[in-house]
Design a protein around this motif. Structure first.
Motif, mmCIF file in Angstrom:
data_model
loop_
_atom_site.group_PDB
_atom_site.id
_atom_site.type_symbol
_atom_site.label_atom_id
_atom_site.label_comp_id
_atom_site.label_asym_id
_atom_site.label_seq_id
_atom_site.Cartn_x
_atom_site.Cartn_y
_atom_site.Cartn_z
ATOM 1 N N LYS A 44 0.762 -1.222 -0.026
ATOM 2 C CA LYS A 44 -0.021 0.042 -0.007
ATOM 3 C C LYS A 44 0.747 1.260 0.001
ATOM 4 N N ILE A 45 1.663 1.352 0.717
ATOM 5 C CA ILE A 45 2.795 2.354 0.812
ATOM 6 C C ILE A 45 3.375 2.759 -0.556
ATOM 7 N N LYS A 46 4.151 1.370 -1.096
ATOM 8 C CA LYS A 46 4.579 1.789 -2.233
ATOM 9 C C LYS A 46 3.644 1.909 -3.457
ATOM 10 N N ASN A 47 2.584 1.414 -3.383
ATOM 11 C CA ASN A 47 1.338 2.220 -4.389
ATOM 12 C C ASN A 47 1.075 3.719 -4.254
ATOM 13 N N ALA A 48 1.096 4.187 -2.872
ATOM 14 C CA ALA A 48 0.937 5.357 -2.744
ATOM 15 C C ALA A 48 1.907 6.282 -3.265
ATOM 16 N N GLU A 49 3.141 5.790 -2.914
ATOM 17 C CA GLU A 49 4.555 6.612 -3.508
ATOM 18 C C GLU A 49 4.386 6.636 -5.043
ATOM 19 N N LYS A 50 3.904 5.608 -5.723
ATOM 20 C CA LYS A 50 3.796 5.693 -7.252
ATOM 21 C C LYS A 50 2.864 6.683 -7.444
ATOM 22 N N GLU A 51 1.608 6.634 -6.810
ATOM 23 C CA GLU A 51 0.518 7.555 -7.317
ATOM 24 C C GLU A 51 1.261 9.176 -7.207
ATOM 25 N N ILE A 52 1.853 9.283 -6.341
ATOM 26 C CA ILE A 52 2.753 10.646 -6.015
ATOM 27 C C ILE A 52 3.438 11.005 -6.889
ATOM 28 N N GLU A 53 4.218 10.095 -7.548
ATOM 29 C CA GLU A 53 5.135 10.280 -8.634
ATOM 30 C C GLU A 53 4.363 10.368 -9.771
ATOM 31 N N ASP A 54 3.173 9.775 -10.090
ATOM 32 C CA ASP A 54 2.700 9.865 -11.089
ATOM 33 C C ASP A 54 1.552 10.975 -11.390
ATOM 34 N N GLY A 55 1.492 11.803 -10.084
ATOM 35 C CA GLY A 55 0.765 12.897 -10.145
ATOM 36 C C GLY A 55 -0.825 12.633 -10.154
ATOM 37 N N GLU A 56 -1.241 11.503 -9.316
ATOM 38 C CA GLU A 56 -2.549 11.153 -9.209
ATOM 39 C C GLU A 56 -2.971 11.325 -7.740
ATOM 40 N N THR A 57 -2.441 12.502 -7.089
ATOM 41 C CA THR A 57 -2.791 12.808 -5.914
ATOM 42 C C THR A 57 -3.076 14.204 -6.009
ATOM 43 N N PHE A 58 -3.723 14.815 -5.088
ATOM 44 C CA PHE A 58 -3.910 16.275 -4.777
ATOM 45 C C PHE A 58 -3.422 16.783 -3.393
ATOM 46 N N LEU A 59 -3.242 18.028 -3.409
ATOM 47 C CA LEU A 59 -2.744 18.591 -2.095
ATOM 48 C C LEU A 59 -3.931 19.212 -1.434
ATOM 49 N N LEU A 60 -4.184 18.903 -0.146
ATOM 50 C CA LEU A 60 -5.127 19.597 0.581
ATOM 51 C C LEU A 60 -4.501 20.570 1.596
ATOM 52 N N GLU A 61 -4.865 21.714 1.497
ATOM 53 C CA GLU A 61 -4.278 22.704 2.407
ATOM 54 C C GLU A 61 -4.926 22.569 3.742
ATOM 55 N N THR A 62 -4.258 22.456 4.761
ATOM 56 C CA THR A 62 -4.748 22.298 6.206
ATOM 57 C C THR A 62 -5.343 23.598 6.625
ATOM 58 N N ASP A 63 -4.946 24.679 6.098
ATOM 59 C CA ASP A 63 -5.541 26.027 6.349
ATOM 60 C C ASP A 63 -7.100 26.039 6.107
ATOM 61 N N SER A 64 -7.425 25.560 5.114
ATOM 62 C CA SER A 64 -8.797 25.654 4.770
ATOM 63 C C SER A 64 -9.578 24.244 4.420
ATOM 64 N N ILE A 65 -9.063 23.352 5.411
ATOM 65 C CA ILE A 65 -9.514 21.894 5.187
ATOM 66 C C ILE A 65 -11.131 21.835 5.385
ATOM 67 N N TRP A 66 -11.821 22.798 6.426
ATOM 68 C CA TRP A 66 -12.989 22.728 6.709
ATOM 69 C C TRP A 66 -13.905 23.245 5.717
ATOM 70 N N GLU A 67 -13.195 24.323 4.760
ATOM 71 C CA GLU A 67 -14.047 24.989 3.640
ATOM 72 C C GLU A 67 -14.094 23.959 2.498
ATOM 73 N N SER A 68 -12.983 23.135 2.258
ATOM 74 C CA SER A 68 -13.079 21.910 1.225
ATOM 75 C C SER A 68 -14.114 21.180 1.443
ATOM 76 N N MET A 69 -14.448 20.815 2.538
ATOM 77 C CA MET A 69 -15.488 19.661 2.976
ATOM 78 C C MET A 69 -16.830 20.044 2.554
ATOM 79 N N LYS A 70 -16.960 21.223 2.634
ATOM 80 C CA LYS A 70 -18.467 21.761 2.401
ATOM 81 C C LYS A 70 -19.284 21.487 1.167
#
Length: 70
Positions: A44-70
């Protein structure tokens, strides 16, 4: 091994310091010890690392985490 690279030169210097010829047949690399981690977890960890390398993830800003969940 690239003997012209910095790491290659460092390794050769190390081997020369201990009088070990790089072509010497009785020098063996030790195997890595068995991992204490569950193989499924490691996969699972290796798969997650590959997803990061392939750009298949997104960055969630912690400052606005609650706004992004609305």
């Amino acid at each position: 091994m690239n003997e012209g690279s910095e790491k290659g030169k460092t390794l050769l210097a190390f081997l020369k310091a201990f009088h070990i010829d790089k072509d010497q047949k009785d020098v063996k690399m030790l195997e890595e010890p068995e991992s204490p981690y569950n193989p499924e977890f490691v996969a699972k960890i290796k798969n997650a690392e590959k997803e990061i390398e392939d750009g298949e993830t997104f960055l969630l800003e912690t400052d606005s985490i609650w706004e992004s969940m609305k």
